[in-house]
Motif scaffolding. Structure first.
Motif, PDB file in Angstrom:
ATOM      1  N   PHE A  19       0.836  -1.208   0.000  1.00  0.00           N
ATOM      2  CA  PHE A  19       0.000   0.000   0.000  1.00  0.00           C
ATOM      3  C   PHE A  19       0.870   1.257   0.000  1.00  0.00           C
ATOM      4  O   PHE A  19       1.887   1.323   0.679  1.00  0.00           O
ATOM      5  CB  PHE A  19      -0.943   0.006   1.202  1.00  0.00           C
ATOM      6  N   ILE A  20       0.418   2.283  -0.762  1.00  0.00           N
ATOM      7  CA  ILE A  20       1.153   3.544  -0.827  1.00  0.00           C
ATOM      8  C   ILE A  20       0.567   4.590   0.118  1.00  0.00           C
ATOM      9  O   ILE A  20       1.193   5.620   0.357  1.00  0.00           O
ATOM     10  CB  ILE A  20       1.220   4.104  -2.262  1.00  0.00           C
ATOM     11  N   ALA A  21      -0.613   4.312   0.629  1.00  0.00           N
ATOM     12  CA  ALA A  21      -1.270   5.225   1.572  1.00  0.00           C
ATOM     13  C   ALA A  21      -2.371   4.466   2.303  1.00  0.00           C
ATOM     14  O   ALA A  21      -2.806   3.409   1.858  1.00  0.00           O
ATOM     15  CB  ALA A  21      -1.867   6.420   0.834  1.00  0.00           C
ATOM     16  N   ARG A  22      -2.804   5.044   3.405  1.00  0.00           N
ATOM     17  CA  ARG A  22      -3.968   4.485   4.094  1.00  0.00           C
ATOM     18  C   ARG A  22      -5.206   4.729   3.222  1.00  0.00           C
ATOM     19  O   ARG A  22      -5.149   5.488   2.264  1.00  0.00           O
ATOM     20  CB  ARG A  22      -4.142   5.134   5.464  1.00  0.00           C
ATOM     21  N   GLU A  23      -6.323   4.120   3.587  1.00  0.00           N
ATOM     22  CA  GLU A  23      -7.550   4.279   2.796  1.00  0.00           C
ATOM     23  C   GLU A  23      -7.978   5.736   2.671  1.00  0.00           C
ATOM     24  O   GLU A  23      -8.539   6.142   1.662  1.00  0.00           O
ATOM     25  CB  GLU A  23      -8.674   3.422   3.387  1.00  0.00           C
ATOM     26  N   ASN A  24      -7.666   6.557   3.684  1.00  0.00           N
ATOM     27  CA  ASN A  24      -8.024   7.976   3.642  1.00  0.00           C
ATOM     28  C   ASN A  24      -6.949   8.830   2.963  1.00  0.00           C
ATOM     29  O   ASN A  24      -7.032  10.053   2.952  1.00  0.00           O
ATOM     30  CB  ASN A  24      -8.299   8.506   5.051  1.00  0.00           C
ATOM     31  N   GLY A  25      -5.913   8.183   2.400  1.00  0.00           N
ATOM     32  CA  GLY A  25      -4.849   8.898   1.712  1.00  0.00           C
ATOM     33  C   GLY A  25      -3.672   9.273   2.594  1.00  0.00           C
ATOM     34  O   GLY A  25      -2.654   9.758   2.108  1.00  0.00           O
ATOM     35  N   SER A  26      -3.769   9.050   3.880  1.00  0.00           N
ATOM     36  CA  SER A  26      -2.703   9.434   4.807  1.00  0.00           C
ATOM     37  C   SER A  26      -1.433   8.607   4.572  1.00  0.00           C
ATOM     38  O   SER A  26      -1.489   7.407   4.318  1.00  0.00           O
ATOM     39  CB  SER A  26      -3.170   9.231   6.253  1.00  0.00           C
ATOM     40  N   LEU A 116       7.520   9.637 -12.299  1.00  0.00           N
ATOM     41  CA  LEU A 116       6.111   9.338 -12.082  1.00  0.00           C
ATOM     42  C   LEU A 116       5.941   9.155 -10.578  1.00  0.00           C
ATOM     43  O   LEU A 116       6.368   8.154 -10.010  1.00  0.00           O
ATOM     44  CB  LEU A 116       5.692   8.075 -12.846  1.00  0.00           C
ATOM     45  N   ILE A 117       5.317  10.139  -9.940  1.00  0.00           N
ATOM     46  CA  ILE A 117       5.203  10.154  -8.483  1.00  0.00           C
ATOM     47  C   ILE A 117       4.065   9.270  -7.994  1.00  0.00           C
ATOM     48  O   ILE A 117       4.187   8.539  -7.031  1.00  0.00           O
ATOM     49  CB  ILE A 117       5.004  11.609  -7.984  1.00  0.00           C
ATOM     50  N   GLY A 118       2.930   9.333  -8.622  1.00  0.00           N
ATOM     51  CA  GLY A 118       1.751   8.588  -8.203  1.00  0.00           C
ATOM     52  C   GLY A 118       0.527   9.424  -8.428  1.00  0.00           C
ATOM     53  O   GLY A 118       0.615  10.482  -9.045  1.00  0.00           O
ATOM     54  N   GLY A 119      -0.585   9.032  -8.006  1.00  0.00           N
ATOM     55  CA  GLY A 119      -0.948   7.891  -7.225  1.00  0.00           C
ATOM     56  C   GLY A 119      -1.311   6.660  -8.030  1.00  0.00           C
ATOM     57  O   GLY A 119      -0.986   6.488  -9.203  1.00  0.00           O
ATOM     58  N   SER A 120      -2.045   5.828  -7.347  1.00  0.00           N
ATOM     59  CA  SER A 120      -2.360   4.492  -7.814  1.00  0.00           C
ATOM     60  C   SER A 120      -3.046   4.466  -9.177  1.00  0.00           C
ATOM     61  O   SER A 120      -2.724   3.645 -10.029  1.00  0.00           O
ATOM     62  CB  SER A 120      -3.246   3.808  -6.765  1.00  0.00           C
ATOM     63  N   GLN A 121      -3.991   5.362  -9.414  1.00  0.00           N
ATOM     64  CA  GLN A 121      -4.741   5.345 -10.671  1.00  0.00           C
ATOM     65  C   GLN A 121      -3.862   5.720 -11.858  1.00  0.00           C
ATOM     66  O   GLN A 121      -3.941   5.095 -12.916  1.00  0.00           O
ATOM     67  CB  GLN A 121      -5.954   6.276 -10.585  1.00  0.00           C
ATOM     68  N   ILE A 122      -3.016   6.721 -11.709  1.00  0.00           N
ATOM     69  CA  ILE A 122      -2.164   7.135 -12.828  1.00  0.00           C
ATOM     70  C   ILE A 122      -1.035   6.126 -13.042  1.00  0.00           C
ATOM     71  O   ILE A 122      -0.616   5.878 -14.169  1.00  0.00           O
ATOM     72  CB  ILE A 122      -1.654   8.591 -12.660  1.00  0.00           C
ATOM     73  N   ILE A 123      -0.567   5.491 -11.978  1.00  0.00           N
ATOM     74  CA  ILE A 123       0.439   4.428 -12.109  1.00  0.00           C
ATOM     75  C   ILE A 123      -0.141   3.295 -12.948  1.00  0.00           C
ATOM     76  O   ILE A 123       0.524   2.769 -13.850  1.00  0.00           O
ATOM     77  CB  ILE A 123       0.884   3.920 -10.719  1.00  0.00           C
ATOM     78  N   LYS A 124      -1.380   2.928 -12.665  1.00  0.00           N
ATOM     79  CA  LYS A 124      -2.036   1.857 -13.416  1.00  0.00           C
ATOM     80  C   LYS A 124      -2.078   2.182 -14.905  1.00  0.00           C
ATOM     81  O   LYS A 124      -1.714   1.350 -15.742  1.00  0.00           O
ATOM     82  CB  LYS A 124      -3.452   1.636 -12.881  1.00  0.00           C
ATOM     83  N   VAL A 125      -2.493   3.383 -15.253  1.00  0.00           N
ATOM     84  CA  VAL A 125      -2.572   3.781 -16.665  1.00  0.00           C
ATOM     85  C   VAL A 125      -1.195   3.738 -17.312  1.00  0.00           C
ATOM     86  O   VAL A 125      -1.029   3.171 -18.400  1.00  0.00           O
ATOM     87  CB  VAL A 125      -3.187   5.192 -16.805  1.00  0.00           C
ATOM     88  N   PHE A 126      -0.192   4.301 -16.665  1.00  0.00           N
ATOM     89  CA  PHE A 126       1.150   4.334 -17.238  1.00  0.00           C
ATOM     90  C   PHE A 126       1.715   2.929 -17.436  1.00  0.00           C
ATOM     91  O   PHE A 126       2.362   2.652 -18.446  1.00  0.00           O
ATOM     92  CB  PHE A 126       2.086   5.183 -16.376  1.00  0.00           C
ATOM     93  N   LEU A 127       1.469   2.030 -16.484  1.00  0.00           N
ATOM     94  CA  LEU A 127       1.961   0.660 -16.626  1.00  0.00           C
ATOM     95  C   LEU A 127       1.207  -0.098 -17.711  1.00  0.00           C
ATOM     96  O   LEU A 127       1.813  -0.805 -18.518  1.00  0.00           O
ATOM     97  CB  LEU A 127       1.894  -0.074 -15.292  1.00  0.00           C
ATOM     98  N   GLU A 128      -0.093   0.042 -17.740  1.00  0.00           N
ATOM     99  CA  GLU A 128      -0.880  -0.672 -18.753  1.00  0.00           C
ATOM    100  C   GLU A 128      -0.584  -0.191 -20.169  1.00  0.00           C
ATOM    101  O   GLU A 128      -0.694  -0.956 -21.124  1.00  0.00           O
ATOM    102  CB  GLU A 128      -2.380  -0.546 -18.459  1.00  0.00           C
TER     103      GLU A 128
END
Length: 179
Positions: A19-26, A116-128
């Motif tokens: 995980f890169i952050a808690r569910e609340n983004g922390s 590429l800093i993040g977060g999860s959604q943009i990482i997914k697009v860049f990898l795919e």
């Protein structure tokens, strides 16, 4: 054609359970591992090697909450599907179009590597879309149990070649892969 094409590098920390952050983004669990007088975990060298940063809107808004904009004179691109955030930092441009085309043009017009800093959604697009060439991941010795995953349901297999590992006294491990 340029002799040395810049590489897009994912440089990020995650918990042992991914995980890169808690569910609340922390990211409060990372503060113990912030750069210190003992080590900056190679950050200074990495930061000097890039001239552009890429991030999603949620990451941008989180970074703004930290206080001063930490990326100084680096050019920053923020990917968003929404209206631009209220606050815009110097050298920040918002992108909402075709990410693959944007990345191709960026690499053609950039001299240094790209973070590429993040977060999860943009990482997914860049990898795919096969837009990332290197992964530099810091595995933090903590299990969060839940949160925002580093790799969120990526819809393809991606082969990696291990380039380097480094262990720090803090228990943090740096793992570098080439795609």
């Amino acid at each position: 054609m340029k002799d040395n094409t810049p590489r897009i590098k994912l440089y990020i920390a995650c918990s042992l359970d991914g995980f890169i952050a808690r569910e609340n983004g922390s990211i409060d669990w990372l503060t113990k591992y912030e750069n210190s007088s003992e080590t900056d975990y190679g950050y200074s060298e990495f930061y000097a090697s890039i001239d552009t940063v890429l991030m999603g809107r949620k990451t941008y808004e989180q970074v703004l909450g930290f206080g001063d904009w930490p990326y100084g004179e680096k050019k920053a691109y923020v990917f968003t599907r929404q209206e631009e955030p209220l606050r815009r930092e110097k050298n920040v441009e918002f992108i909402s179009g075709d990410i693959e085309e944007f990345a191709r043009r960026l690499k053609e017009n950039t001299e240094e590597d790209i973070w590429l800093i993040g977060g999860s959604q943009i990482i997914k697009v860049f990898l795919e879309e096969d837009l990332v060439q290197d992964l530099i991941i810091f595995v933090v010795p903590v299990i969060l149990g839940s949160g925002i995953p580093l790799f969120d349901q990526i819809q393809k297999e991606i082969g990696l070649k291990l380039i380097n590992t480094e262990r720090y006294e803090s228990g943090l491990v740096r793992v570098e892969y080439e795609i």
